[in-house]
Enzyme design. Structure first.
Site, PDB file in Angstrom:
ATOM      1  N   GLY A   1      37.579  35.231  24.697  1.00  0.00           N
ATOM      2  CA  GLY A   1      38.351  34.159  25.551  1.00  0.00           C
ATOM      3  C   GLY A   1      38.487  32.819  25.292  1.00  0.00           C
ATOM      4  O   GLY A   1      39.176  31.998  25.718  1.00  0.00           O
TER       5      GLY A   1
ATOM      6  N   ASP B   1      35.283  30.353  28.096  1.00  0.00           N
ATOM      7  CA  ASP B   1      36.664  30.057  28.966  1.00  0.00           C
ATOM      8  C   ASP B   1      36.145  29.861  30.250  1.00  0.00           C
ATOM      9  O   ASP B   1      36.971  28.879  30.740  1.00  0.00           O
ATOM     10  CB  ASP B   1      37.545  31.313  28.736  1.00  0.00           C
ATOM     11  CG  ASP B   1      37.051  32.613  28.884  1.00  0.00           C
ATOM     12  OD1 ASP B   1      35.842  32.618  29.106  1.00  0.00           O
ATOM     13  OD2 ASP B   1      37.792  33.546  28.670  1.00  0.00           O
TER      14      ASP B   1
ATOM     15  N   ASP C   1      32.304  32.685  35.757  1.00  0.00           N
ATOM     16  CA  ASP C   1      32.753  33.550  36.992  1.00  0.00           C
ATOM     17  C   ASP C   1      31.372  33.648  37.622  1.00  0.00           C
ATOM     18  O   ASP C   1      30.999  32.948  38.446  1.00  0.00           O
ATOM     19  CB  ASP C   1      33.522  34.811  36.404  1.00  0.00           C
ATOM     20  CG  ASP C   1      34.024  35.661  37.384  1.00  0.00           C
ATOM     21  OD1 ASP C   1      34.096  35.093  38.547  1.00  0.00           O
ATOM     22  OD2 ASP C   1      33.980  36.736  37.220  1.00  0.00           O
TER      23      ASP C   1
ATOM     24  N   LYS D   1      35.436  29.352  38.414  1.00  0.00           N
ATOM     25  CA  LYS D   1      35.832  29.874  39.685  1.00  0.00           C
ATOM     26  C   LYS D   1      34.961  29.754  40.884  1.00  0.00           C
ATOM     27  O   LYS D   1      33.790  29.893  40.877  1.00  0.00           O
ATOM     28  CB  LYS D   1      35.909  31.419  39.301  1.00  0.00           C
ATOM     29  CG  LYS D   1      37.401  32.016  39.651  1.00  0.00           C
ATOM     30  CD  LYS D   1      37.257  33.307  39.479  1.00  0.00           C
ATOM     31  CE  LYS D   1      38.223  33.798  38.214  1.00  0.00           C
ATOM     32  NZ  LYS D   1      38.156  35.266  38.273  1.00  0.00           N
TER      33      LYS D   1
ATOM     34  N   PHE E   1      42.515  35.977  39.964  1.00  0.00           N
ATOM     35  CA  PHE E   1      42.385  36.524  38.500  1.00  0.00           C
ATOM     36  C   PHE E   1      43.404  35.701  37.532  1.00  0.00           C
ATOM     37  O   PHE E   1      44.592  35.774  37.915  1.00  0.00           O
ATOM     38  CB  PHE E   1      42.401  38.045  38.175  1.00  0.00           C
ATOM     39  CG  PHE E   1      42.009  38.565  36.908  1.00  0.00           C
ATOM     40  CD1 PHE E   1      40.631  38.575  36.645  1.00  0.00           C
ATOM     41  CD2 PHE E   1      42.845  38.542  35.552  1.00  0.00           C
ATOM     42  CE1 PHE E   1      40.220  39.201  35.455  1.00  0.00           C
ATOM     43  CE2 PHE E   1      42.390  38.897  34.638  1.00  0.00           C
ATOM     44  CZ  PHE E   1      41.059  39.187  34.395  1.00  0.00           C
ATOM     45  N   VAL E   2      42.886  34.914  36.591  1.00  0.00           N
ATOM     46  CA  VAL E   2      43.914  33.907  35.501  1.00  0.00           C
ATOM     47  C   VAL E   2      43.823  34.511  34.316  1.00  0.00           C
ATOM     48  O   VAL E   2      43.101  35.113  34.036  1.00  0.00           O
ATOM     49  CB  VAL E   2      43.418  32.629  35.954  1.00  0.00           C
ATOM     50  CG1 VAL E   2      43.578  32.074  37.350  1.00  0.00           C
ATOM     51  CG2 VAL E   2      41.993  32.323  35.377  1.00  0.00           C
TER      52      VAL E   2
ATOM     53  N   ASP F   1      42.377  36.770  29.310  1.00  0.00           N
ATOM     54  CA  ASP F   1      43.306  37.955  28.966  1.00  0.00           C
ATOM     55  C   ASP F   1      43.218  38.745  30.144  1.00  0.00           C
ATOM     56  O   ASP F   1      42.466  38.789  31.308  1.00  0.00           O
ATOM     57  CB  ASP F   1      42.867  38.727  28.111  1.00  0.00           C
ATOM     58  CG  ASP F   1      41.462  39.535  28.283  1.00  0.00           C
ATOM     59  OD1 ASP F   1      40.531  38.895  28.478  1.00  0.00           O
ATOM     60  OD2 ASP F   1      41.319  40.803  28.252  1.00  0.00           O
TER      61      ASP F   1
ATOM     62  N   ARG G   1      46.885  36.225  26.130  1.00  0.00           N
ATOM     63  CA  ARG G   1      45.748  35.296  25.874  1.00  0.00           C
ATOM     64  C   ARG G   1      46.640  34.024  25.244  1.00  0.00           C
ATOM     65  O   ARG G   1      46.020  32.941  25.087  1.00  0.00           O
ATOM     66  CB  ARG G   1      44.795  35.777  24.596  1.00  0.00           C
ATOM     67  CG  ARG G   1      43.917  36.813  24.951  1.00  0.00           C
ATOM     68  CD  ARG G   1      42.693  36.874  24.122  1.00  0.00           C
ATOM     69  NE  ARG G   1      42.245  38.219  24.082  1.00  0.00           N
ATOM     70  CZ  ARG G   1      40.770  38.229  25.093  1.00  0.00           C
ATOM     71  NH1 ARG G   1      40.509  37.282  25.706  1.00  0.00           N
ATOM     72  NH2 ARG G   1      40.270  39.410  24.946  1.00  0.00           N
TER      73      ARG G   1
HETATM   74  P1  IMP Z   1      30.628  35.871  33.987  1.00  0.00           P
HETATM   75  O1  IMP Z   1      29.643  36.330  33.161  1.00  0.00           O
HETATM   76  O2  IMP Z   1      30.861  36.786  35.126  1.00  0.00           O
HETATM   77  O3  IMP Z   1      30.549  34.429  34.370  1.00  0.00           O
HETATM   78  O4  IMP Z   1      31.753  36.114  32.825  1.00  0.00           O
HETATM   79  C1  IMP Z   1      32.602  35.222  32.644  1.00  0.00           C
HETATM   80  C2  IMP Z   1      33.431  36.369  31.724  1.00  0.00           C
HETATM   81  O5  IMP Z   1      34.296  36.995  32.498  1.00  0.00           O
HETATM   82  C3  IMP Z   1      34.451  35.166  30.996  1.00  0.00           C
HETATM   83  O6  IMP Z   1      33.900  34.819  29.816  1.00  0.00           O
HETATM   84  C4  IMP Z   1      35.793  36.157  31.030  1.00  0.00           C
HETATM   85  O7  IMP Z   1      35.780  36.652  29.744  1.00  0.00           O
HETATM   86  C5  IMP Z   1      35.682  36.988  32.167  1.00  0.00           C
HETATM   87  N1  IMP Z   1      36.487  36.580  33.173  1.00  0.00           N
HETATM   88  C6  IMP Z   1      36.149  36.145  34.382  1.00  0.00           C
HETATM   89  N2  IMP Z   1      37.324  36.050  35.199  1.00  0.00           N
HETATM   90  C7  IMP Z   1      38.214  35.990  34.788  1.00  0.00           C
HETATM   91  C8  IMP Z   1      39.530  35.680  34.737  1.00  0.00           C
HETATM   92  O8  IMP Z   1      40.288  35.340  36.064  1.00  0.00           O
HETATM   93  N3  IMP Z   1      40.392  36.089  33.719  1.00  0.00           N
HETATM   94  C9  IMP Z   1      40.214  36.552  32.576  1.00  0.00           C
HETATM   95  N4  IMP Z   1      38.866  36.838  32.245  1.00  0.00           N
HETATM   96  C10 IMP Z   1      38.172  36.470  33.284  1.00  0.00           C
HETATM   97 MG    MG Z   2      34.965  35.679  27.868  1.00  0.00          MG
END
Ligand code: IMP
Ligand code: MG
Length: 178
Positions: A38, A94, A97, A125, A146-147, A153, A159
């Site tokens: 991403g 990217d 979350d 987020k 969700f973006v 993606d 993407r």
């Molecule tokens: P984290 O470990 O939960 O912070 O995960 C982050 C990963 O989840 C990012 O690198 C993205 O690949 C994916 N992700 C989280 N939210 C989104 C979204 O809204 N759209 C697309 N991918 C997301």
């Molecule tokens: Mg990612």
């Protein structure tokens, strides 16, 4: 789709982030470590805004999430892990979350002997973080939706969009990542 961040907005913000990173890393051996897949578009744009000698490395990491949102251990593809010993590492992703991916990677880079570890994300987020991690550089804070686009993606689609849009009527797919 509803455009959340236009191409022009993103480009302007990426330029600003590049300026700041350039000023703060001046004279230090910067290695940017980006998390596949991403982060690719953000990486490509950001490095062209940093007028410093730098190295780029890519990491493949996946956290297998359980039925709800409990993240499992982070799996790192060893074939991709760069030599970061003695380097100033800037981890790039990217979106922040839950925070599990980046916080696990910060630990990994530190354990592998990085001289310093900072983080840069295009998006953060609101209201989703489960692990405390304050990104050192952040492009935009966005609402909990969700973006897609600009590297992000949904099931590997979208993407290539030059903007960030909210995927209509979607819930994050289970185990979304990458
Ligand atoms: P984290 O470990 O939960 O912070 O995960 C982050 C990963 O989840 C990012 O690198 C993205 O690949 C994916 N992700 C989280 N939210 C989104 C979204 O809204 N759209 C697309 N991918 C997301
Ligand atoms: Mg990612």
């Amino acid at each position: 789709m509803d455009i959340l961040l236009s191409e022009a907005q993103i480009q302007e913000r990426v330029r600003q982030l590049g300026r700041r990173i350039e000023a703060e890393y001046h004279g230090r051996p910067l290695t940017i470590v980006a998390v596949l897949t991403g982060s690719l578009v953000f990486l490509a744009d950001l490095i062209r805004q940093i007028g410093l000698p730098l190295r780029v490395a890519l990491l493949q990491a996946s956290s297998y999430k359980g039925a709800v949102s409990t993240a499992g251990p982070l799996l790192l593809n060893e074939a991709f892990v760069p030599d970061v010993a003695g380097r100033d590492v800037l981890l790039l992703d990217d979106i922040l979350d839950t925070g599990h991916t980046l916080s696990a990677l910060v630990r990994q880079m530190t354990e592998r002997g990085a001289r310093s570890v900072r983080t840069v994300v295009l998006l953060r987020k609101l209201g989703r973080q489960e692990v405390h991690l304050e990104p050192d550089y952040c492009g935009f804070t966005i609402p909990d939706a969700f973006v897609v686009g600009y590297g992000l993606d949904y099931a590997d689609d979208y993407r290539h969009l030059p903007y960030v849009a909210i995927l209509p009527g979607s819930h994050p797919p289970p185990g979304a990542g990458g």
